[in-house]
Enzyme design. Sequence first.
Site, short mmCIF file in Angstrom:
data_model
loop_
_atom_site.label_atom_id
_atom_site.label_comp_id
_atom_site.label_asym_id
_atom_site.label_seq_id
_atom_site.Cartn_x
_atom_site.Cartn_y
_atom_site.Cartn_z
N VAL B 12 1.01 -1.37 -0.16
CA VAL B 12 -0.09 0.01 -0.05
C VAL B 12 0.93 1.23 0.09
CG1 VAL B 12 -1.99 -1.17 0.83
CG2 VAL B 12 -0.22 -0.01 2.33
N CYS B 13 0.35 2.34 -0.67
CA CYS B 13 1.08 3.59 -0.61
C CYS B 13 1.39 4.07 1.00
CB CYS B 13 0.30 4.73 -1.14
SG CYS B 13 0.25 4.24 -2.77
N PRO B 14 2.42 4.44 1.08
CA PRO B 14 3.32 5.19 0.21
C PRO B 14 4.52 4.25 -0.19
CG PRO B 14 4.26 5.85 2.45
CD PRO B 14 2.95 4.78 2.71
#
Lengths: 352, 75
Positions: B12-14
């Site tokens: 998942v981001c970041p």
Amino acid sequence: MILTGLALGTVLGFALQRGRFCVTGAFRDVWLAKQTRWLTAFLVTIAVQAIGIFALDALGVIQLGADTFPWLGAIVGGLVFGFAIVYAGGCATGTYYRAGEGLIGSWIALAGYALAAAIMKHGPGAPLVESLRGVTAPVGTVHELLGVSPWALVALLVAGVGAAAWHHLRKDAARPKPVQLPARRTGIARILFERPWNAFATAVVIGVIGIAAFPLSYAAGRESGLGITTPSADIVAFLVTGDAELVDWGVMLVLGILLGSFIAAKGSGEFRIRVPDAQTVLRSTGGGLLMGVGAAIAGGCTIGNAMVGSASFTLQGWTAFAAMLLGTGIAVRVVFGRRGSRAAPAPTPVGV
Amino acid sequence: MTVHVLETEGQVCPFPLVEAKRAIAGIPSGDQLRIDFDCTQATDSLPRWAADEGYPVTAFDRTGDASWTITVQKP
């Protein structure tokens, strides 16, 4: 009347997903990338909302204000919440919209968040929340504290945020435009489901949704604006008690966010059930639970407190906002500081 | 010229951006870095990062539902 909550929530979920509007990302960028572009966009939603809701307040449509300032709860809860959202991979709204995109990690975080919020609001955690939130100062809002008109604060906020947004828009214009995905659609389908939304335009849209939330929610007998934590706790409480009174405008709103982000993601080819790895499952579980605890103590999440509370210039809103930002900074140091010292997984070279 | 592949699917981001920054630091000038990712937000953050850093983007496309690939060149 509560169905307007479902409709507004759907619009909100759609805007969050298409605009990639993530408050966790905005707070995290400040510490991790030393960038304030998304934080400025978040401040734009506060400024837009402040204008609208103080106008509605002046017209007598809604009543803003706070009698007291539960400062201990705002600080402690804000720190815990800000810390937790980095682990959960999104704040309350971010987790709702990512759940709508099919991220199972966000489903887990969402379940943990709603459960913990219910425990802290309706269950055995309630006495702790009450005792922390019982420590108050007798002044509830910034304008009352300073003895000025709220409009002076609105003007100051709009001027400051306007200048910051102007700075970022000029910076955006001065550098090469980021490359976009190849267009596959035309007309309205491209605008709705393909074209990237500008961060500041998204912020204005979400600010307007925040304004609309107040009269719609009031009309349904719920006297507040956008809020995520209490409705999430109420869903759990309703599911275990069957008390239909708990299903209010706010519950419809959060269900709408799920629906809206699902529609946006499905329509743009961005929905897929994505299974997280074991480490992400642990992070999402812990982060989600802690998020519910923090939000209950703080009296709201990044939306209820940092966005709506700040827009109405409550001391709780701005204090929780600052505490959340700080909590995010602490978590970034823990998560990314340690990660940085570990050996990096090298990319695989392939010939061309 | 070599293309280095960084697979970030499931992250998942970041994290895709964090890993991309680190990966590009470790490859020679002139080489390309291909980042495969499935975090929606990175469709905004990765091309913006490339634009900010002045890295030419040689490819950016969808590879399926909620999966993308971007290739940037290290100048």
